[in-house]
Design a protein around this motif. Structure first.
Motif, PDB file in Angstrom:
ATOM      1  N   SER A 159      23.645  -5.693  11.159  1.00  0.00           N
ATOM      2  CA  SER A 159      22.255  -5.219  11.285  1.00  0.00           C
ATOM      3  C   SER A 159      21.290  -6.388  11.345  1.00  0.00           C
ATOM      4  O   SER A 159      20.179  -6.253  11.865  1.00  0.00           O
ATOM      5  CB  SER A 159      21.910  -4.287  10.123  1.00  0.00           C
ATOM      6  OG  SER A 159      22.045  -4.947   8.873  1.00  0.00           O
ATOM      7  N   ASP A 211      20.199  -7.090  14.893  1.00  0.00           N
ATOM      8  CA  ASP A 211      19.808  -5.938  15.699  1.00  0.00           C
ATOM      9  C   ASP A 211      18.609  -6.234  16.597  1.00  0.00           C
ATOM     10  O   ASP A 211      18.590  -5.839  17.771  1.00  0.00           O
ATOM     11  CB  ASP A 211      19.508  -4.741  14.792  1.00  0.00           C
ATOM     12  CG  ASP A 211      19.264  -3.465  15.590  1.00  0.00           C
ATOM     13  OD1 ASP A 211      19.984  -3.238  16.576  1.00  0.00           O
ATOM     14  OD2 ASP A 211      18.356  -2.707  15.224  1.00  0.00           O
ATOM     15  N   PRO A 267      23.693  -0.842  14.697  1.00  0.00           N
ATOM     16  CA  PRO A 267      23.666  -1.793  13.574  1.00  0.00           C
ATOM     17  C   PRO A 267      24.281  -1.196  12.306  1.00  0.00           C
ATOM     18  O   PRO A 267      23.618  -0.919  11.311  1.00  0.00           O
ATOM     19  CB  PRO A 267      22.170  -2.074  13.411  1.00  0.00           C
ATOM     20  CG  PRO A 267      21.501  -0.812  13.859  1.00  0.00           C
ATOM     21  CD  PRO A 267      22.358  -0.273  14.975  1.00  0.00           C
TER      22      PRO A 267
END
Length: 363
Positions: free
Chosen positions: A51, A54, A77
């Motif tokens: 993440s 992302d 993510p």
């Protein structure tokens, strides 16, 4: 420590998320130019993982789809551990991960890859990890590795603790309980954070580096979850990719005898001076990051995100698409896009060349 494993429902859930992310990326892409419309690439790629990267992935996707309008790329993510598991299970075509594949993962099979083919780690994203905090009346914070380790292991529980006060003699520290926030999901950011503590504060932090946080406390899912928990809590401290720290206060780390604020340049300096992990395949570019540097020009709490791809794909058309996309994100142009979207450090020219050489062999 219990490692969550990807089963069929989890892979299905990621696939559903990928469909939604595709719509968002396509909406944000610029209209295709005449040059872009000449692209012969076509098809769909699904990726999942870190993440932290992302924002960069969404910028890369928009840029690549603009140049290749018949291609759709989705990125979920889901966290580094989730991304690796989905890729290994054949649920995605590539993974993004803030930690490189383990020996056990490399010893297994990869369902998207051709028989007898393996996967490799290719560094594509460099970013400092920020120590973020939200303490009433406190905007500046100096911290060393030992004290940080004691905070996140639960040995230090109040902001006016003597160890914190010694490092911050000019600060007015409240007698507020410390709420240390960690990632609740399997996270490469956590692995980098715990790797740093284990190497820089080895007398205090005795746990091994792990995607799963080893102590109890307040957990939050994903980078955005940690940032939200720190932002909305009282006396909170956490760790997150610096690109997502927002307006939160961030600590300076002791490096040698100096307190150093994170910068992309200082993160890149550590990576440039770090060797490859030994005893891995020649085309695997996993890095052994130098966490114990005493050079104040370097910020040792850094993460490198990897694109994990097959040497050879079971579906040659997928291999062609993956190769083209990762070549773009690891190129100077792609790194400039990530720098603008997430404020991260670009790959060094040496590392860029190494990644390009490996990608030239992917099929």
């Amino acid at each position: 420590m219990n490692f969550k494993r990807f089963g069929r429902p989890a892979v299905i859930a990621i696939a559903a998320g990928l469909a939604l992310s595709s719509c968002a990326a396509n909406e944000g892409a610029a209209p295709a130019s005449d040059e872009a419309s000449a692209s012969t690439l076509t098809g769909t790629l699904n990726g999942a993982g870190a993440s932290s990267m992302d924002a960069a992935q969404q910028a890369w996707i928009a840029g690549f789809q603009t140049a290749n309008p018949a291609v759709t790329i989705n990125y979920e993510p889901s966290g580094s551990g989730g991304g690796r598991e989905a890729f290994i299970a054949g649920g995605t075509d590539f993974a993004g991960s803030d930690s490189y594949m383990s020996a056990d993962e490399l010893a297994g099979t990869f369902k998207s890859c051709a028989p007898d083919s393996k996967a490799v780690d290719l560094p594509v994203y460099i970013s400092p990890i920020a120590v973020i905090f939200n303490v009433d009346g406190l905007t500046d914070l100096n911290i060393d590795a030992d004290t940080l380790a004691k905070i996140f292991s639960g040995a230090i529980t109040s902001w006016d603790d003597a160890a914190i006060a010694k490092l911050n003699p000019d600060a007015t520290l409240p007698a507020t309980a410390i709420a240390a926030v960690h990632r609740s999901d399997d996270s490469g950011t956590t692995k980098n954070f715990t790797d740093y503590l284990g190497k820089a504060a080895s007398d205090v932090w005795t746990e091994k580096a792990s995607d799963t946080f080893p102590f109890p406390g307040e957990g939050a899912k994903g980078t955005s979850g940690v940032v939200d928990a720190v932002t909305n809590g009282v006396g909170t401290i956490g760790y997150a990719d610096a690109s997502q720290a927002g307006k939160l206060s961030t600590a300076k780390l002791m490096v040698g005898t100096d307190f150093v604020a994170y910068t992309p340049e200082a993160a890149a300096e550590v990576v440039a001076g770090s060797p490859l992990v030994p005893d891995r395949a020649a085309d695997d570019l996993a890095l052994d990051l130098n966490r114990k540097t005493t050079n104040p020009a370097e910020y040792p709490l850094v993460l490198v995100s990897y694109a994990i791809v097959c040497n050879e794909y079971a579906d040659p058309a997928k291999g062609e698409l993956v190769k083209a996309y990762i070549e773009y994100i690891a190129s100077a142009a792609g790194q400039t896009v990530a720098e603008g979207a997430a404020g991260v450090a670009p790959l060094t020219s040496e590392l860029e060349t190494k990644v390009a050489a490996v990608l030239a062999t992917v099929k």
